[in-house]
Design an enzyme around this catalytic site. Sequence first.
Site: not given
Ligand code: LLP
Length: 462
Positions: A359, A390
């Site tokens: 992240r 690396c």
């Molecule tokens: N619902 C849908 C349709 C989503 O696409 C997502 C997240 C969530 C719920 C949940 O979102 P949250 O409450 O966790 O923010 N990899 C990225 C985050 C990508 C989120 C993708 N979708 C990070 O590490 O910040």
Amino acid sequence: MSRSAHPAGPRHADVLPEGHHLQVPEDLNALDPKVWSATTERGDDGVLRVAGLDVRDLAQEFGTPAYILDEADLRARCRDWKEAFAGADVFYAGKAFLCRALVRWIAEEGLNLDVCSGGELAVALSAGMEPSRIAFHGNNKSVAEIERAIDAGVGRIIVDSYEEIARVAFAAEQRGVVQKVLVRVTVGVEAHTHEFIATAHEDQKFGLSVSDGKAAEAVRRILKLGSLELLGLHSHIGSQIFDTAGFEVSARRVVALLAAIRDEHGVELPEIDLGGGLGIAYTSADDPQTPADIARQLTEIVKRECHAADLTVPRLSVEPGRAIVGPSAFTLYEVGTTKELDGLRTYVSVDGGMSDNIRTALYDAEYTVSLVSRASGAEPVLSRVVGKHCESGDIVVRDAYLPADLAPGDLVAVPATGAYCRSMASNYNHVTRPPVVAVRDGKARVVVRRETEEDLLRLDVG
Ligand code: LLP
């Protein structure tokens, strides 16, 4: 910038970029409860304990790096969401982190589950999650995934395109079932978050746009298909959001579309899902809202807009991922080397890195870090925690203060790594992925084991 409690002052504080809000901590040993899980505490010996367990013992037994997941903290967050959204449905977003133990915990706490791939669905089903409590997302679900979801009896599929409407309808028809669906709509909101995790503006891959009429057309198509039952509309505006203005606009536009659907088709759709996205505190500078705050605001807006449009208030659902699991875990690392650059900073190399937390490299995410295996009264030094990969972009914590006497063999912990760290972990450089160790009431157990070299070699069949 606040002044250090140390007479000599913090070292290298002047190299931070202008406007950087990193504070020199008054007390390097303090644990900010916004950032650390509920059962973490530091003993008089300076050692971090979680669920009553000494992190040195955890490191000894399970090795480092390891994700340490505080089960009581996680369950309490599930209950907070459930309670705040009484009368609505909470779907935990499994993409943040998913394993069978966690599926059972969230189910026991009364949450439903959002999955977005066949793999996540497989984990959920193998843990015994009631299929009707599963929502299936994704902008390009394969036909095999769609068929598997329908065969399993998944409660709802969130359709993302015209092609998918046809695919789901066909698969359901072939099986002689009626599949419940929601339409994923994009409402044109610019969420104030990193570009890669914002999802409701027009120029991105997800959903059907409200403004160009594609969402309304999707509804028209679904209503004509006997094998689909349209439950409602879905909107997810992005992630790590602190400002509720975006949710307000989203709710308003979704309700406006519900009213337009009622006017055109004479049907009032029974549900709206406003997605996830609530931000958490990665550092003390972050000030997230509570589930109760967000629940109050969302339900009020939806009620107000529905009354104005003379619509029956639909059942609301939300899909928090990060806000449930993010603050419940920290990553425990051992320091391997330190490299002091005079007048600049100290590089602290740990035994993991971008393979267990991408992240920082991917989103410029900010984290904090603490020495957790002993007390130190040494002066704070501006430090950068880096991994063992690396490449020089292999940064875990870009800027943080650590004690000047930090040395190889010390344990450090990076809090708030429960969401999107293990789930986005990779095998870059053939580094094996760390275990997830659940701790509760003085007991620790591995819920996802450490990957081994045999695991890596098993895939290599050349
Ligand atoms: N619902 C849908 C349709 C989503 O696409 C997502 C997240 C969530 C719920 C949940 O979102 P949250 O409450 O966790 O923010 N990899 C990225 C985050 C990508 C989120 C993708 N979708 C990070 O590490 O910040």
